[in-house]
Each structure stands twice: as C-alpha cells, then as structure tokens.
Scaffold this motif. Structure first.
Motif, PDB file in Angstrom:
ATOM      1  N   LYS A 109      52.088  61.920  38.520  1.00  0.00           N
ATOM      2  CA  LYS A 109      50.822  62.637  38.599  1.00  0.00           C
ATOM      3  C   LYS A 109      50.682  63.420  39.906  1.00  0.00           C
ATOM      4  N   GLN A 110      51.376  63.034  40.930  1.00  0.00           N
ATOM      5  CA  GLN A 110      51.225  63.671  42.227  1.00  0.00           C
ATOM      6  C   GLN A 110      51.522  65.176  42.210  1.00  0.00           C
ATOM      7  N   PRO A 111      52.648  65.622  41.633  1.00  0.00           N
ATOM      8  CA  PRO A 111      52.897  67.062  41.625  1.00  0.00           C
ATOM      9  C   PRO A 111      51.812  67.846  40.894  1.00  0.00           C
ATOM     10  N   ARG A 112      51.389  67.342  39.745  1.00  0.00           N
ATOM     11  CA  ARG A 112      50.332  68.023  39.003  1.00  0.00           C
ATOM     12  C   ARG A 112      49.036  68.023  39.812  1.00  0.00           C
ATOM     13  N   ASN A 113      48.789  66.935  40.500  1.00  0.00           N
ATOM     14  CA  ASN A 113      47.608  66.812  41.329  1.00  0.00           C
ATOM     15  C   ASN A 113      47.642  67.823  42.474  1.00  0.00           C
ATOM     16  N   THR A 114      48.788  67.982  43.101  1.00  0.00           N
ATOM     17  CA  THR A 114      48.934  68.935  44.199  1.00  0.00           C
ATOM     18  C   THR A 114      48.720  70.357  43.707  1.00  0.00           C
ATOM     19  N   LYS A 115      49.346  70.698  42.607  1.00  0.00           N
ATOM     20  CA  LYS A 115      49.177  72.042  42.044  1.00  0.00           C
ATOM     21  C   LYS A 115      47.708  72.278  41.685  1.00  0.00           C
ATOM     22  N   GLY A 116      47.083  71.275  41.107  1.00  0.00           N
ATOM     23  CA  GLY A 116      45.672  71.390  40.751  1.00  0.00           C
ATOM     24  C   GLY A 116      44.778  71.572  41.964  1.00  0.00           C
ATOM     25  N   LYS A 117      45.096  70.877  43.047  1.00  0.00           N
ATOM     26  CA  LYS A 117      44.322  71.036  44.291  1.00  0.00           C
ATOM     27  C   LYS A 117      44.430  72.464  44.811  1.00  0.00           C
ATOM     28  N   ILE A 118      45.633  73.009  44.764  1.00  0.00           N
ATOM     29  CA  ILE A 118      45.841  74.384  45.238  1.00  0.00           C
ATOM     30  C   ILE A 118      45.069  75.371  44.373  1.00  0.00           C
ATOM     31  N   ILE A 119      45.157  75.208  43.067  1.00  0.00           N
ATOM     32  CA  ILE A 119      44.458  76.117  42.154  1.00  0.00           C
ATOM     33  C   ILE A 119      42.949  76.006  42.324  1.00  0.00           C
ATOM     34  N   SER A 120      42.439  74.790  42.428  1.00  0.00           N
ATOM     35  CA  SER A 120      40.987  74.602  42.613  1.00  0.00           C
ATOM     36  C   SER A 120      40.503  75.220  43.913  1.00  0.00           C
ATOM     37  N   ALA A 121      41.263  74.998  44.976  1.00  0.00           N
ATOM     38  CA  ALA A 121      40.888  75.571  46.283  1.00  0.00           C
ATOM     39  C   ALA A 121      40.910  77.091  46.225  1.00  0.00           C
ATOM     40  N   ALA A 122      41.934  77.638  45.595  1.00  0.00           N
ATOM     41  CA  ALA A 122      42.040  79.097  45.499  1.00  0.00           C
ATOM     42  C   ALA A 122      40.871  79.672  44.716  1.00  0.00           C
ATOM     43  N   TRP A 123      40.552  79.052  43.588  1.00  0.00           N
ATOM     44  CA  TRP A 123      39.439  79.549  42.777  1.00  0.00           C
ATOM     45  C   TRP A 123      38.139  79.539  43.577  1.00  0.00           C
ATOM     46  N   LYS A 124      37.900  78.460  44.290  1.00  0.00           N
ATOM     47  CA  LYS A 124      36.691  78.340  45.109  1.00  0.00           C
ATOM     48  C   LYS A 124      36.638  79.452  46.160  1.00  0.00           C
ATOM     49  N   LEU A 125      37.737  79.659  46.846  1.00  0.00           N
ATOM     50  CA  LEU A 125      37.770  80.672  47.899  1.00  0.00           C
ATOM     51  C   LEU A 125      37.702  82.090  47.332  1.00  0.00           C
ATOM     52  N   PHE A 126      38.386  82.339  46.232  1.00  0.00           N
ATOM     53  CA  PHE A 126      38.317  83.670  45.612  1.00  0.00           C
ATOM     54  C   PHE A 126      36.890  83.968  45.192  1.00  0.00           C
ATOM     55  N   TYR A 127      36.218  82.965  44.672  1.00  0.00           N
ATOM     56  CA  TYR A 127      34.833  83.131  44.232  1.00  0.00           C
ATOM     57  C   TYR A 127      33.912  83.401  45.427  1.00  0.00           C
ATOM     58  N   GLU A 128      34.111  82.661  46.518  1.00  0.00           N
ATOM     59  CA  GLU A 128      33.235  82.788  47.698  1.00  0.00           C
ATOM     60  C   GLU A 128      33.554  84.018  48.550  1.00  0.00           C
ATOM     61  N   GLN A 129      34.822  84.304  48.739  1.00  0.00           N
ATOM     62  CA  GLN A 129      35.238  85.340  49.699  1.00  0.00           C
ATOM     63  C   GLN A 129      35.829  86.575  49.052  1.00  0.00           C
ATOM     64  N   GLY A 130      36.224  86.456  47.811  1.00  0.00           N
ATOM     65  CA  GLY A 130      36.945  87.531  47.150  1.00  0.00           C
ATOM     66  C   GLY A 130      38.441  87.335  47.307  1.00  0.00           C
ATOM     67  N   TYR A 131      39.181  87.893  46.377  1.00  0.00           N
ATOM     68  CA  TYR A 131      40.632  87.728  46.368  1.00  0.00           C
ATOM     69  C   TYR A 131      41.278  88.330  47.618  1.00  0.00           C
ATOM     70  N   ASP A 132      40.925  89.567  47.928  1.00  0.00           N
ATOM     71  CA  ASP A 132      41.552  90.261  49.052  1.00  0.00           C
ATOM     72  C   ASP A 132      41.259  89.618  50.398  1.00  0.00           C
ATOM     73  N   ASP A 133      40.112  88.980  50.532  1.00  0.00           N
ATOM     74  CA  ASP A 133      39.719  88.389  51.816  1.00  0.00           C
ATOM     75  C   ASP A 133      40.139  86.925  51.962  1.00  0.00           C
ATOM     76  N   THR A 134      40.857  86.401  50.981  1.00  0.00           N
ATOM     77  CA  THR A 134      41.328  85.021  51.044  1.00  0.00           C
ATOM     78  C   THR A 134      42.807  85.011  51.379  1.00  0.00           C
ATOM     79  N   THR A 135      43.175  84.213  52.367  1.00  0.00           N
ATOM     80  CA  THR A 135      44.577  84.122  52.766  1.00  0.00           C
ATOM     81  C   THR A 135      45.222  82.859  52.204  1.00  0.00           C
ATOM     82  N   ILE A 136      46.522  82.882  52.150  1.00  0.00           N
ATOM     83  CA  ILE A 136      47.256  81.699  51.706  1.00  0.00           C
ATOM     84  C   ILE A 136      46.979  80.530  52.647  1.00  0.00           C
ATOM     85  N   ASP A 137      46.916  80.806  53.943  1.00  0.00           N
ATOM     86  CA  ASP A 137      46.624  79.739  54.906  1.00  0.00           C
ATOM     87  C   ASP A 137      45.264  79.094  54.634  1.00  0.00           C
ATOM     88  N   GLU A 138      44.280  79.889  54.237  1.00  0.00           N
ATOM     89  CA  GLU A 138      42.962  79.325  53.906  1.00  0.00           C
ATOM     90  C   GLU A 138      43.038  78.459  52.647  1.00  0.00           C
TER      91      GLU A 138
END
Length: 93
Positions: free
Chosen positions: A4-33
C-alpha cells in the motif's frame, strides 16, 4: 515496505498537487511546493511522474474516474443544471 505504501505515496503527491493547483493555479505551483505539501521526496515525485505535465495528465484520469462514480447518482436530479451543480459540489468542495 507494504504494497500500500507506493500507492499511498502517489496518492499523497496527486492530492497535494490538486490542492495547490486549485489554490495557486497550475503555472504558479512548483514541483518543490508539491513535494513539501505531500510530505514526500523529490525522488518519489520523479519515480511516479516525469514532471508537472505528467502529473496534470494523471489528474484528468482521476476526474474521469470520479465522474464515472458520480454518474449513477445523477438520475435523482430533475434537470441538467441540478446535475451540474451536484457534480461541482462533489468535485470542488
């Protein structure tokens, strides 16, 4: 490491990205964020995604899955407008 760990890690990344894209926009979100928000590592990010564009492609796949899941419940609404409102409320709480 559990299976479950790999799926969990991928899911964490996707969830974080969605949250940041929604809040900041795609262009203003960095991979580091995304990495910081997900609590993962740069190595984990690049293990699952070639870059931000590849990550964005996976988000569209998740939307398709969610729409399919919600589709069964659309019959309870009388109009297409009500269906659209419902979908938006479920996808963008």
């Amino acid at each position: 490491m559990s299976k479950k760990q790999p799926r969990n890690t991928k899911g964490k990344i996707i969830s974080a990205a969605w949250k940041l894209f929604y809040e900041q926009g795609y262009d203003d979100t960095t991979i580091d964020e995304i990495i910081a928000e997900s609590g993962t590592s740069k190595g984990s990010f690049y293990h699952y995604f070639e870059g931000k564009d590849a990550l964005l492609g996976s988000l569209s796949f998740l939307f398709d899955e969610k729409y399919t899941e919600l589709e069964a419940q659309l019959d309870q609404f009388a109009t297409r407008y009500e269906q659209l409102i419902y979908l938006n409320q479920e996808l963008f709480p």
